[in-house]
Design a protein around this motif. Structure first.
Motif, PDB file in Angstrom:
ATOM      1  N   SER A 141      -8.175  19.880 -28.116  1.00  0.00           N
ATOM      2  CA  SER A 141      -7.411  20.323 -29.215  1.00  0.00           C
ATOM      3  C   SER A 141      -6.382  19.468 -29.642  1.00  0.00           C
ATOM      4  N   GLU A 142      -6.667  18.911 -31.032  1.00  0.00           N
ATOM      5  CA  GLU A 142      -5.575  17.810 -31.720  1.00  0.00           C
ATOM      6  C   GLU A 142      -4.481  18.709 -31.763  1.00  0.00           C
ATOM      7  N   HIS A 143      -4.506  20.066 -32.043  1.00  0.00           N
ATOM      8  CA  HIS A 143      -3.122  20.626 -32.159  1.00  0.00           C
ATOM      9  C   HIS A 143      -2.144  20.265 -31.107  1.00  0.00           C
ATOM     10  N   PHE A 144      -2.843  20.414 -29.852  1.00  0.00           N
ATOM     11  CA  PHE A 144      -2.028  20.263 -28.636  1.00  0.00           C
ATOM     12  C   PHE A 144      -1.393  18.585 -28.394  1.00  0.00           C
ATOM     13  N   THR A 145      -2.569  17.798 -28.725  1.00  0.00           N
ATOM     14  CA  THR A 145      -1.903  16.352 -28.811  1.00  0.00           C
ATOM     15  C   THR A 145      -0.925  16.082 -29.706  1.00  0.00           C
ATOM     16  N   LEU A 146      -0.992  16.601 -31.133  1.00  0.00           N
ATOM     17  CA  LEU A 146       0.068  16.275 -31.976  1.00  0.00           C
ATOM     18  C   LEU A 146       1.217  16.996 -31.608  1.00  0.00           C
ATOM     19  N   HIS A 147       1.213  18.208 -31.049  1.00  0.00           N
ATOM     20  CA  HIS A 147       2.349  18.977 -30.714  1.00  0.00           C
ATOM     21  C   HIS A 147       3.319  18.276 -29.611  1.00  0.00           C
ATOM     22  N   GLU A 148       2.496  17.549 -28.466  1.00  0.00           N
ATOM     23  CA  GLU A 148       3.207  16.783 -27.605  1.00  0.00           C
ATOM     24  C   GLU A 148       3.801  15.628 -28.082  1.00  0.00           C
ATOM     25  N   ALA A 149       2.854  15.107 -28.897  1.00  0.00           N
ATOM     26  CA  ALA A 149       3.700  13.676 -29.690  1.00  0.00           C
ATOM     27  C   ALA A 149       4.678  13.988 -30.271  1.00  0.00           C
ATOM     28  N   ALA A 150       4.902  15.175 -31.035  1.00  0.00           N
ATOM     29  CA  ALA A 150       5.805  15.603 -31.990  1.00  0.00           C
ATOM     30  C   ALA A 150       6.889  15.690 -31.191  1.00  0.00           C
ATOM     31  N   HIS A 151       7.039  15.779 -29.846  1.00  0.00           N
ATOM     32  CA  HIS A 151       8.276  15.935 -29.175  1.00  0.00           C
ATOM     33  C   HIS A 151       8.900  14.486 -28.949  1.00  0.00           C
ATOM     34  N   TRP A 152       7.932  13.564 -28.570  1.00  0.00           N
ATOM     35  CA  TRP A 152       8.126  12.333 -28.632  1.00  0.00           C
ATOM     36  C   TRP A 152       8.759  11.593 -30.018  1.00  0.00           C
ATOM     37  N   THR A 179      18.051  29.203 -29.586  1.00  0.00           N
ATOM     38  CA  THR A 179      17.840  28.319 -30.745  1.00  0.00           C
ATOM     39  C   THR A 179      17.415  26.932 -30.595  1.00  0.00           C
ATOM     40  N   THR A 180      17.667  26.204 -29.460  1.00  0.00           N
ATOM     41  CA  THR A 180      17.541  24.866 -29.215  1.00  0.00           C
ATOM     42  C   THR A 180      15.934  24.666 -28.702  1.00  0.00           C
ATOM     43  N   CYS A 181      15.427  25.589 -28.101  1.00  0.00           N
ATOM     44  CA  CYS A 181      14.036  25.626 -27.634  1.00  0.00           C
ATOM     45  C   CYS A 181      13.121  25.801 -28.733  1.00  0.00           C
ATOM     46  N   ALA A 182      13.560  26.763 -29.899  1.00  0.00           N
ATOM     47  CA  ALA A 182      12.808  27.262 -30.936  1.00  0.00           C
ATOM     48  C   ALA A 182      12.921  26.234 -31.836  1.00  0.00           C
ATOM     49  N   TRP A 183      13.935  25.393 -31.875  1.00  0.00           N
ATOM     50  CA  TRP A 183      13.914  24.331 -32.865  1.00  0.00           C
ATOM     51  C   TRP A 183      13.065  22.999 -32.250  1.00  0.00           C
ATOM     52  N   THR A 184      12.988  22.674 -30.996  1.00  0.00           N
ATOM     53  CA  THR A 184      12.136  21.604 -30.879  1.00  0.00           C
ATOM     54  C   THR A 184      10.725  21.899 -30.596  1.00  0.00           C
ATOM     55  N   GLU A 185      10.520  23.190 -30.061  1.00  0.00           N
ATOM     56  CA  GLU A 185       9.095  23.688 -30.226  1.00  0.00           C
ATOM     57  C   GLU A 185       8.605  24.013 -31.373  1.00  0.00           C
ATOM     58  N   GLY A 186       9.441  24.682 -32.343  1.00  0.00           N
ATOM     59  CA  GLY A 186       9.076  24.960 -33.803  1.00  0.00           C
ATOM     60  C   GLY A 186       8.552  23.662 -34.582  1.00  0.00           C
ATOM     61  N   PHE A 187       9.422  22.743 -34.332  1.00  0.00           N
ATOM     62  CA  PHE A 187       9.142  21.303 -35.017  1.00  0.00           C
ATOM     63  C   PHE A 187       7.732  20.738 -34.539  1.00  0.00           C
ATOM     64  N   ALA A 188       7.618  20.916 -33.290  1.00  0.00           N
ATOM     65  CA  ALA A 188       6.352  20.212 -32.729  1.00  0.00           C
ATOM     66  C   ALA A 188       5.063  21.176 -33.339  1.00  0.00           C
ATOM     67  N   ASP A 189       5.250  22.449 -33.186  1.00  0.00           N
ATOM     68  CA  ASP A 189       4.119  23.478 -33.835  1.00  0.00           C
ATOM     69  C   ASP A 189       4.173  23.098 -35.299  1.00  0.00           C
ATOM     70  N   ALA A 190       5.005  22.876 -36.122  1.00  0.00           N
ATOM     71  CA  ALA A 190       4.864  22.624 -37.410  1.00  0.00           C
ATOM     72  C   ALA A 190       4.464  21.184 -37.609  1.00  0.00           C
ATOM     73  N   THR A 191       4.697  20.192 -36.832  1.00  0.00           N
ATOM     74  CA  THR A 191       4.275  18.854 -37.039  1.00  0.00           C
ATOM     75  C   THR A 191       2.689  18.795 -36.817  1.00  0.00           C
ATOM     76  N   ALA A 192       2.255  19.608 -35.791  1.00  0.00           N
ATOM     77  CA  ALA A 192       0.707  19.495 -35.749  1.00  0.00           C
ATOM     78  C   ALA A 192      -0.002  20.177 -36.781  1.00  0.00           C
ATOM     79  N   ALA A 193       0.653  21.393 -37.446  1.00  0.00           N
ATOM     80  CA  ALA A 193       0.064  22.035 -38.476  1.00  0.00           C
ATOM     81  C   ALA A 193      -0.084  21.018 -39.689  1.00  0.00           C
ATOM     82  N   TYR A 194       1.202  20.693 -40.112  1.00  0.00           N
ATOM     83  CA  TYR A 194       1.300  19.796 -41.073  1.00  0.00           C
ATOM     84  C   TYR A 194       0.429  18.408 -40.981  1.00  0.00           C
TER      85      TYR A 194
END
Length: 295
Positions: A141-152, A179-194
């Motif tokens: 899953s490239e989404h998974f790879t990019l999601h985890e990379a987005a945290h970094w 709110t803090t979890c949703a921010w970091t995880e939401g940014f990672a989800d959005a990064t992968a999709a973007y």
């Protein structure tokens, strides 16, 4: 040199006369900007050699060189990280963010093993190694790879820091966390999709979740404690017809200049202070309202 689009490469050697033997060695890294290693202790990259050629005195065409199947996922990770790097929006240096200068870049490291270890896999090891830990076919899953990379990547944008994400284990796209979890995880989800140009998340098992949502979406909790609500809001702000200029560049510049603890701070405090300011009215307000976020 390798063509990042087609995979064609040309390797040269300066040596007089005929080479008795020649081969090309490939490793699972891209210069000093990202790499895939076998384990977090030895930090050895995966590598393999092309078939040898003997008595070489002129150009040689190696044809198609294939990564051995046992280590192919390491190269899939390497190629996928290219996609994020190309969109990193850092015109000031070759590094991932504006915080560093060419020649002194931090390196994104993925630890990938064919089998999951006792320590587990599928996470960004914040405050440990600061590596992404993956295993097996997770990275299909490239989404998974990019999601985890987005945290970094967010950690880099924030100057090697992240807000403390509370109530985040476990977390789900459509459910309330914090709110803090949703921010970091939401940014990672959005990064992968973007980066991939879609509007969904595909997890490490192949399960797909659409990020389309509004107040009527079944089984979704409302508000900015839900990572899917935050992620979809970001995607709509960055959309080609969105209020942020058609991309995420202004958000990345803002994040590098002013870290936000959560989406509320990002939207209500930091966006108006951006240079130039990012709007919180009109279309921007309509976007977050559609995703049940009300400030």
């Amino acid at each position: 040199m390798t063509d990042s689009g087609s995979g064609h490469f040309r390797a040269c050697v300066k040596a007089p006369g005929t080479l008795r033997e020649a081969h090309v060695r490939f490793r699972s890294g891209s210069t000093d900007l990202w790499r895939v290693v076998k384990d977090r202790t030895s930090q050895k990259e995966y590598a393999f050699n092309s078939p040898s050629r003997h008595d070489v005195s002129a150009d040689q065409n190696l044809g198609t060189v294939k990564v051995p199947a046992a280590m192919s996922n390491a190269w899939h990770i390497t190629d996928t990280l290219n996609l994020l790097y190309w969109k990193r929006d850092n015109p000031t240096s070759a590094c991932w963010t504006r915080h560093q200068v060419t020649g002194a870049c931090d390196q994104l490291t993925f630890v990938w093993s064919r089998r999951e270890t006792d320590e587990g896999a599928g996470y960004f090891d914040l405050d440990g190694t600061d590596y992404v830990i993956a295993a097996g076919d997770m990275t299909d899953s490239e989404h998974f790879t990019l999601h985890e990379a987005a945290h970094w990547f967010q950690w880099q944008l924030y100057g090697r820091d992240l807000p403390e994400a509370t109530n985040c284990d476990p977390h789900f796209i459509e459910k309330r966390s914090s709110t803090t979890c949703a921010w970091t995880e939401g940014f990672a989800d959005a990064t992968a999709a973007y980066v991939l140009g879609d509007y969904r998340y595909v997890d490490e098992t192949g399960g797909e979740t659409s990020l389309e949502n509004d107040a009527t979406t079944p089984d979704w909790d409302p508000g900015d404690e839900v990572q899917g609500r935050v992620g979809s809001s970001l995607l709509d702000l960055w959309a080609k017809d969105g209020p942020d200029g058609g991309n995420w560049k202004r958000t990345l510049r803002l994040m590098a200049a002013e870290p936000s603890d959560d989406f509320r701070e990002y939207f209500t405090v930091d966006r108006p202070e951006a240079n130039p300011p990012l709007t919180t009215r009109g279309a921007a307000r309509d976007i977050i309202t559609q995703h049940t976020i009300d400030y």
